[in-house]
Write an enzyme that holds these catalytic residues in place. Structure first.
Site, mmCIF file in Angstrom:
data_model
loop_
_atom_site.group_PDB
_atom_site.id
_atom_site.type_symbol
_atom_site.label_atom_id
_atom_site.label_comp_id
_atom_site.label_asym_id
_atom_site.label_seq_id
_atom_site.Cartn_x
_atom_site.Cartn_y
_atom_site.Cartn_z
ATOM 1 N N HIS A 161 0.868 -1.177 0.000
ATOM 2 C CA HIS A 161 0.000 0.000 0.000
ATOM 3 C C HIS A 161 0.902 1.223 0.000
ATOM 4 O O HIS A 161 1.874 1.278 0.759
ATOM 5 C CB HIS A 161 -0.883 -0.025 1.247
ATOM 6 C CG HIS A 161 -2.026 0.948 1.208
ATOM 7 N ND1 HIS A 161 -1.834 2.300 1.277
ATOM 8 C CD2 HIS A 161 -3.360 0.751 1.088
ATOM 9 C CE1 HIS A 161 -3.023 2.905 1.215
ATOM 10 N NE2 HIS A 161 -3.955 1.982 1.095
ATOM 11 N N ARG B 44 -6.617 10.425 -0.250
ATOM 12 C CA ARG B 44 -6.440 10.864 -1.640
ATOM 13 C C ARG B 44 -7.781 10.934 -2.373
ATOM 14 O O ARG B 44 -8.022 11.833 -3.161
ATOM 15 C CB ARG B 44 -5.455 9.935 -2.358
ATOM 16 C CG ARG B 44 -4.010 10.222 -1.982
ATOM 17 C CD ARG B 44 -3.060 9.154 -2.496
ATOM 18 N NE ARG B 44 -3.194 7.910 -1.736
ATOM 19 C CZ ARG B 44 -3.224 6.699 -2.265
ATOM 20 N NH1 ARG B 44 -3.127 6.544 -3.570
ATOM 21 N NH2 ARG B 44 -3.348 5.632 -1.503
#
Lengths: 260, 635
Positions: free
Chosen positions: B249, B269
């Site tokens: 990740h 994000r």
């Protein structure tokens, strides 16, 4: 920046045990759980403790640090003085299995007694329409990570084991409140909150709110509003009269599994 | 063998995360007596860590969304190595599974119309993730846990015993699957509290044990993620698929050291957060690969407009699939443009008002405040890649989740195929419930059609001996030391960027580690002894590590969660190859190549020919259905 911390950790099982002194290295930024892991890896391979996520999301590493109920993973070592002795003990309200691990089955039994979510059977999956403002109240309670620190600190059962059968504790009274406030739940849980789960035992000292690692306002947003709803129903003259005449439970009041 | 507690069930589910619970619910709804085996307490499984949401093309926020778009995104994210049938089933069934959770009491965030709200995420063309703030996994596990309780309440009322048809065995670890005459017969393990042994006799076993992250040092995974299911399946004679694909990740915490690896949700994000290097530059614009060029913005202005107007702008490159973002961060740090603690900056503070950050990302705010003294409403976070998810897993039938041994099923992270070489964020939570339901359903069907094999004494004796071996040895190494060295080896030599000589070195080191693990000894008794538990878990982590390193060495290309410095390009030839791991007679990993089944024409037709060209060999392109399918211009 590393230093050696002085720990006194409760070791033992089934009521037999004692505090054992250890000296363990501490580095910058570490939490109590890191120190216990280091102790486990280097000095006490068989030290029993629960943990999972190490990020305050699973509620596994509940313990008492210098007498205060806390999550080991969210307690920074930097809040203590370096020469302070840390006394680490298991949650006091629940029976010890071994070292810092306690038998929390009481909570799972209570969870199983609370009547489940009861939507209108006519509403099909995908058809639910609820506004954010309406779901928000129950959403706050669903932040609960079931660390049981609130159950542990609640004096109704911490100091009085005999209250355990009649009292579900803050976590599960909050679960009743969560369902009572769920916009799609049809059941009326006011009677059972009082009669079966012991809401009346709670005298809103807010200890549960104080120790909640999720910052849920258990007392103000769940327990007090639930008390108000219960009172509202009890002193409704029509409900009172109906109860006198029929001596039956209201039809919206769900059955409590295992209690009747 | 008097101290073995014996139980008999129709279906035994190993694992009590999202996929295991959903499978158990389905098996119980089919009337089967079902056992749920949970390595931790009930409700603590790793699913609680999932933050962003569950991807399902409900079209609540953008009505243009549908299963075909979701299918396309999933295949693109997995670089076309996915089991296309699983990706199809997943995209089609995810909305029903999410709506079902709501009917069981889940409270997702809402749209203005009162429907389930959906958020943007990496690799998803439209806002698609059903979510609850940034704690969606907790909502899912609690809902499934409470559904299990609801079924137990039904059984209490109708049958007089809440555990008549579904029982949770908390803090119980399975160490062996038992196969008799080529069919599943049961599972053997221990209970943490007492150290006592348990034997579950059952014709159907569903492995839902999650991932392998604890094989690596920097990971977002908890202690439970030791590859138990992967190893149990291998040892029983089943096969693993594409184990080289491990997802790092892009955004784990990097500081302080003790929290290195803890996840920072992609929602940061999705909700507008941007990545910057030490020069303040939004570097992701420099890293958009050719296969994605058409779908991602080229300027900051366009990227910023996209949040409000998705029809006329392309997506910000911060929302590329995870493998791309993780590699880019790695490159920035390597080029000396990293943050003070070896990551990059993730900035949401300058992008959203503080109160909006607190509403959308409350647990991230809490996590950084508590653990790093960082206020994310006022300053950027420092983030870097962390081992998060394994795309590889037990090879299963895409429709039924059945593995190679009759009676064995697997679902969720422990199974392979669905996500190809890289999983899109949000596709995991929906994967759990879509295939959890299928595994439970088909396991129940299998039970109806089969005899109950008996468990032999020999199988039990060997399982007992293996489990007690660490107590028989004295003066050996501590299992913690071996584990630490294994994690360091995998992190250094089989991590995010891979090189041939390093993987060869890793495989050599794994032989040594295996010898050391065979000699570890444990102190203390059998009751709740974590040292003993780790000694047993080591077997699983070592075999999984060998599978990953062996497959990674074999695959000479870079694709998704497998990046080779010596073979940096994606290869159309390698796209046709699945790597299959099994165990040889000496218990070592044996690797075979297996062709990928060709995709159905109607699914191929969902892609433009020009896009397929980027992934397929010339021979494949020639045999594509001509004309009406795979048409140009079908966006």
């Amino acid at each position: 920046m590393a230093y050696m911390a002085n720990l006194r950790v409760w070791r033992g099982d089934h009521g037999e045990g004692k505090l054992v002194d250890y000296s363990v290295e501490v580095n910058e930024g570490e939490v109590v759980l890191d120190i216990l892991h280091r102790l486990q890896a280097t000095q006490a391979n068989d030290l029993a403790l629960r943990w999972n996520c190490k990020a305050g999301k699973c509620g596994s590493c509940s313990m008492e640090i210098n007498g205060r109920p806390r999550l080991g993973c969210m307690t920074r070592m930097s809040i203590f003085d370096q020469d302070q002795v840390l006394t680490i003990t298991p949650m006091r309200t629940f029976p010890v299995i071994r070292d810092l691990v306690t038998d929390v089955s009481f909570n799972y039994e209570k969870a199983r007694q609370i009547p489940s979510f009861s939507p209108d059977p006519a509403t099909k999956p995908g058809e639910f329409r609820m506004q954010q403002v309406d779901v928000q109240r129950s959403q706050e309670f669903r932040k609960c990570i079931e660390c049981y620190l609130c159950q542990n600190v609640c004096h109704v059962i911490r100091d009085h084991e005999e209250n355990m059968p009649a009292y579900a504790g803050p976590r599960f009274l909050m679960r009743v409140a969560e369902l009572e406030m769920h916009p799609a739940d049809m059941a009326d849980r006011r009677n059972i909150a009082q009669d079966d789960f012991g809401l009346g035992y709670c005298n809103i000292t807010k200890c549960c709110t104080e120790v909640c690692p999720e910052g849920i306002h258990i007392t103000d947003n769940a327990l007090i509003p639930l008390k108000e709803r219960v009172v509202g129903r009890k002193y409704d003259p029509l409900v009172w009269l109906g109860g006198k005449i029929t001596r039956k439970q209201h039809r919206d009041t769900p059955r409590v599994p295992g209690k009747h | 063998m008097t101290d073995i507690q014996r139980y008999s069930y129709d279906v035994v589910v190993i694992g009590a995360g999202g996929s295991g619970l959903r499978a158990a619910i389905e098996a119980r709804l089919a009337g089967k007596r079902t056992a749920i085996i949970s390595k931790s307490l009930f409700g603590k499984a790793h699913t609680v860590m999932a933050e962003g949401g569950a991807a399902a093309a409900m079209g609540n926020v953008n009505p243009a969304d549908n299963w075909q778009v979701h299918f396309r995104d999933t295949m693109r994210g997995g670089k076309f190595l996915n089991s296309w049938r699983m990706a199809e089933l997943h995209a089609k069934e995810a909305p029903d599974r999410v709506w079902e959770l709501e009917a069981w009491g889940a409270l997702f965030d809402r749209t203005k119309e009162g429907k389930i709200s959906q958020r943007n995420f990496g690799g998803h063309e439209y806002p698609r993730l059903a979510h609850v703030g940034d704690r969606t996994g907790l909502e899912m596990i609690r809902t499934l846990q409470q559904k299990v309780v609801a079924l137990q309440q039904e059984d209490a009322i109708n049958l007089g015993d809440p555990e008549a048809r579904v029982k949770v065995f908390a803090e119980t670890t399975i160490t062996r699957l038992i196969v008799e005459n080529g069919r599943m017969a049961g599972a053997f393990g221990y209970q943490r509290e007492t150290g006592g042994f348990v034997l579950f006799e059952a014709p159907a076993v569903i492995i839902a044990t999650g991932g392998i992250g604890k094989t690596f040092k920097v990971t977002s995974n908890s202690w439970e993620y030791t590859g138990d299911g992967h190893a149990l399946a291998l040892l029983a004679g089943a096969r693993l698929l594409n184990m080289e694909f491990v997802q790092f990740h892009p955004t784990g915490m990097v500081w302080p050291p003790s929290v290195k690896g803890i996840l920072v949700t992609e929602s940061v994000r999705g909700d507008g957060g941007v990545l910057r290097n030490s020069e303040g530059k939004r570097f992701m614009f420099d890293y958009v690969p050719d296969v994605f060029r058409a779908q991602y913005a080229e300027t900051e202005e366009e990227a910023d407009r996209w949040y409000d107007d998705q029809a006329n702008n392309r997506r910000p490159p911060e929302l590329l699939p995870r493998d791309e973002v993780a590699r880019s961060i790695n490159s920035e740090v390597k080029a000396g443009r990293g943050s003070p603690h070896g990551g990059v900056f993730l900035d949401i503070a300058s992008r959203l008002p503080a109160e909006e950050i607190l509403r959308r990302l409350p647990s991230m705010h809490h996590q950084f405040k508590q653990l790093a003294d960082v206020d994310i409403t006022a300053e950027p976070m420092e983030v870097g890649p962390t081992c998060h998810y394994v795309m590889g897993g037990i090879e299963v039938d895409p429709d039924t989740q059945a593995a190679a041994i009759p009676g064995l099923f697997s679902v969720g992270e422990s199974s392979g195929g669905m996500h190809g070489s890289n999983r899109l964020g949000g596709n995991s939570l929906s994967d759990l419930v879509v295939f959890g339901r299928r595994a439970g359903l088909y396991a129940a069907e299998y039970v109806d059609a089969t005899e109950r094999p008996a468990v032999s004494d020999a199988a039990i004796e060997s399982a007992v001996a293996e489990a007690l071996a660490p107590f028989e040895r004295t003066g050996g190494e501590s299992p913690y030391a071996v584990h630490a060295d294994l994690q360091q080896t995998m992190n250094d030599l089989v991590g995010i960027i891979r090189r041939e000589h390093e993987m060869e070195a890793a495989l050599k080191e794994l032989v040594t580690l295996r010898e050391r693990a065979a000699k570890v000894s444990v102190t203390g008794g059998r009751a709740y002894n974590p040292g003993w538990h780790l000694a047993l878990d080591l077997r699983n982590m070592l075999v999984v590590a060998e599978a990953i390193a062996t497959a990674a060495l074999e695959r000479q290309e870079s694709r998704g969660g497998h990046t080779r410095e010596d073979y940096p390009a994606m290869s159309p030839e390698w796209r046709q190859v699945n790597l299959i791991c099994s165990l040889d007679d000496d218990g070592r990993i044996k690797l075979t190549r297996q062709p990928l089944p060709p995709m159905r024409d109607d699914l191929l037709a969902l892609f433009e020919r020009s896009e397929l060209k980027k992934y397929m060999t010339d021979a494949e392109l020639v045999s594509l259905p001509a004309g009406d399918s795979a048409q140009e211009g079908n966006h």
